[in-house]
Motif scaffolding. Structure first.
Motif, PDB file in Angstrom:
ATOM      1  N   GLY A 194      37.767  29.667  50.419  1.00 19.87           N
ATOM      2  CA  GLY A 194      37.103  29.205  49.209  1.00 19.87           C
ATOM      3  C   GLY A 194      35.666  29.664  49.086  1.00 19.87           C
ATOM      4  O   GLY A 194      34.995  29.372  48.106  1.00 19.87           O
ATOM      5  N   TYR A 195      35.188  30.410  50.091  1.00 21.66           N
ATOM      6  CA  TYR A 195      33.822  30.945  50.034  1.00 21.66           C
ATOM      7  C   TYR A 195      33.629  31.795  48.785  1.00 21.66           C
ATOM      8  O   TYR A 195      32.569  31.771  48.149  1.00 21.66           O
ATOM      9  N   SER A 196      34.657  32.554  48.425  1.00 23.61           N
ATOM     10  CA  SER A 196      34.633  33.378  47.220  1.00 23.61           C
ATOM     11  C   SER A 196      35.970  33.233  46.511  1.00 23.61           C
ATOM     12  O   SER A 196      37.012  33.076  47.156  1.00 23.61           O
ATOM     13  N   VAL A 197      35.936  33.269  45.177  1.00 27.67           N
ATOM     14  CA  VAL A 197      37.169  33.167  44.388  1.00 27.67           C
ATOM     15  C   VAL A 197      37.070  34.073  43.171  1.00 27.67           C
ATOM     16  O   VAL A 197      35.984  34.353  42.672  1.00 27.67           O
ATOM     17  N   SER A 198      38.225  34.517  42.703  1.00 26.86           N
ATOM     18  CA  SER A 198      38.298  35.275  41.456  1.00 26.86           C
ATOM     19  C   SER A 198      39.677  35.084  40.855  1.00 26.86           C
ATOM     20  O   SER A 198      40.681  35.006  41.579  1.00 26.86           O
ATOM     21  N   ILE A 199      39.723  34.971  39.529  1.00 35.39           N
ATOM     22  CA  ILE A 199      40.996  34.840  38.829  1.00 35.39           C
ATOM     23  C   ILE A 199      41.090  35.885  37.740  1.00 35.39           C
ATOM     24  O   ILE A 199      40.110  36.182  37.048  1.00 35.39           O
ATOM     25  N   ASN A 200      42.278  36.469  37.618  1.00 37.15           N
ATOM     26  CA  ASN A 200      42.567  37.431  36.559  1.00 37.15           C
ATOM     27  C   ASN A 200      44.005  37.211  36.122  1.00 37.15           C
ATOM     28  O   ASN A 200      44.932  37.451  36.895  1.00 37.15           O
ATOM     29  N   GLY A 201      44.153  36.650  34.904  1.00 34.05           N
ATOM     30  CA  GLY A 201      45.499  36.363  34.422  1.00 34.05           C
ATOM     31  C   GLY A 201      46.198  35.333  35.276  1.00 34.05           C
ATOM     32  O   GLY A 201      45.693  34.231  35.490  1.00 34.05           O
ATOM     33  N   ASP A 202      47.349  35.696  35.799  1.00 37.84           N
ATOM     34  CA  ASP A 202      48.159  34.784  36.602  1.00 37.84           C
ATOM     35  C   ASP A 202      47.972  34.980  38.100  1.00 37.84           C
ATOM     36  O   ASP A 202      48.835  34.589  38.897  1.00 37.84           O
TER      37      ASP A 202
END
Length: 458
Positions: A115-123
């Motif tokens: 959880g230090y870094s997160v990214s979301i793209n679409g699904d």
């Protein structure tokens, strides 16, 4: 982070429900409560808050889905294993933004810091776990519905994997890039690396490693991979520790293209450096890419004998020749002083660039911070606005920036408001507010329940 008319702001130090540093995040929507108001829709908290979870240390949003990291959460009772939480608009009611999933590593371990870094793209969501030298891919509807199941664990392959893999992550379509600034290629301490993974390499949703990226002129303490960004078939990787001509911590960035050197070879196209490099510039501490334009921030901090103001540099793909990625502009604030840290954070959207200066002193007040907006006309980038907080005070440190279309959000984690020290806030500015290219303030957003040292806006 911002997506269309929705902004999400983390407050990792908030004492939620009396639980010290458990953290929170807040969702705001444009025009809620009036035109241009950006009213608070909801406060996001995890279903299982705990002491020093630091929920909100990382946030990402795409459309109607948001993901929030909590790097110190004790998932499964495992110390500092970490977790990430997924929220969806209208889950549980209109604009409710209910939690739909809690993500954790299938092989959670102590001090993994998932959880230090997160990214979301679409699904698709990617979550970095640098303490475990891993990143994890989750997909919506896996195995069904809104389950957001883990489909792959990404780990570096090849010699000298090193720790810190997952400190930075980026996602675009079927390609993920993971930075590891502490990697030691060839035994070179902290030279750094970045790794590219493709969704269907090795089988459906396998997310196999395509390549390991390193600098063509790799050296000790380059810190290659501290910042990563991807747009389509192009990746840019920052190396803020790179040494040039015996000058230390000058910094550089490297551009890679998917089919450079062969199909999916992701070969290096070029190395980007400032036209006027100086020792301790830390060029490319922050990077952004949109289409055929790259910007690299150079915040120039911690230099012996005094810092410089900082700068940002803009490069275009075909400047100087096909795929040459030549520098077209150096942008610097119209008013600055040494130590402003201009370029600590950068963002691009269309023909606009924004750079934060978290230690700037507009009006002479120390470290209140500011953001500077530049507009492209041809190859010229001109400053068009200097958004500042109208209620600025010392050590507000406004300057963490995000931009989408005609909307700019600037975080101010040190802001003391509602008589609460370091509660933090964020300011929303819109283009043409108050005049053409004016980027006027439309609202200040902050937690409805501020607490000491929450650092909202980090």
């Amino acid at each position: 982070a911002i997506s269309g008319d929705i902004a999400i702001v983390g407050a990792e130090d908030e004492d939620n429900g009396g639980i010290g540093n458990s953290g929170a995040a807040y969702i705001f929507r444009r025009d809620l409560g009036g035109a241009g108001t950006w009213g608070q829709v909801v406060k996001l908290t995890p279903s299982d808050p705990a002491l020093i979870d630091r929920f909100g240390t990382s946030v990402s949003i795409d459309g109607d889905t948001a993901v929030v990291g909590a790097l110190y959460h004790a998932s499964g009772g495992i110390y500092d294993a970490g977790a990430a939480y997924v929220f969806r608009r209208n889950q549980g009611g209109a604009d409710t933004w209910g939690q739909v999933a809690k993500l954790s590593a299938s092989d959670a371990a102590e001090r993994m810091n998932f959880g230090y870094s997160v990214s979301i793209n679409g699904d698709t969501i990617i979550v970095g776990a640098p303490g475990g030298t891993a990143a994890y891919i989750f997909m919506r509807n896996h195995p069904s519905g809104d389950a957001w199941g883990e489909v792959a664990k990404l780990t570096p392959t090849g010699p000298d994997p090193g720790g810190g893999f997952g400190l930075s992550v980026a996602l675009s379509g079927d390609t993920a890039v993971v930075g590891c600034e502490t990697n030691a290629p060839g035994g070179l301490l902290n030279a750094g690396a970045a790794y590219i993974f493709h969704r269907n390499l090795g089988g459906g949703d396998n997310w196999g490693q395509v390549n390991k990226l390193t600098a063509s002129d790799v050296e000790v303490e380059d810190r290659f991979g501290n910042s990563v960004a991807i747009s389509g078939d192009t990746i840019v990787v920052g190396a803020y520790g790179d040494r040039l001509a015996e000058m230390y911590w000058v910094g550089s960035a490297y551009v890679f293209a998917r089919n450079q050197g062969g199909a999916d070879a992701w070969g290096e196209l070029t190395k980007l450096t400032a036209s006027d490099p100086k020792e301790y510039d830390r060029f490319a501490f922050s990077v952004a890419i949109i289409g055929e334009t790259v910007v690299a921030g150079s915040f120039a901090g911690l230099a012996p004998g005094g810092d410089s103001p900082g700068a940002a540099y803009v490069f275009d793909r075909n400047q100087g020749g096909s795929d040459s990625w030549g520098q077209v502009s150096k942008v610097a604030p119209s008013s600055s002083r040494n130590g402003d840290r201009f370029g600590f954070s950068v963002a691009l959207s269309g023909d606009h660039l924004v750079a934060g200066a978290s230690r700037a002193a507009p009006g002479g007040t120390s470290a209140t911070g500011a953001a500077f907006v530049f507009h492209r006309t041809g190859d010229t980038w001109s400053e068009v606005a200097k958004p500042v907080a109208p209620d600025a005070s010392s050590s507000d440190t406004l300057g963490v920036v995000a931009m989408d279309g005609d909307v700019l959000v600037a975080g101010s984690p040190g802001d003391d408001h509602s008589a609460v020290g370091n509660a933090g806030s964020a300011y929303v500015y819109e283009r043409n507010q108050g005049g053409a290219e004016n980027w006027g303030l439309v609202t200040k957003i902050f937690a409805a329940d501020p607490s000491d040292d929450a650092a909202f806006g980090t």
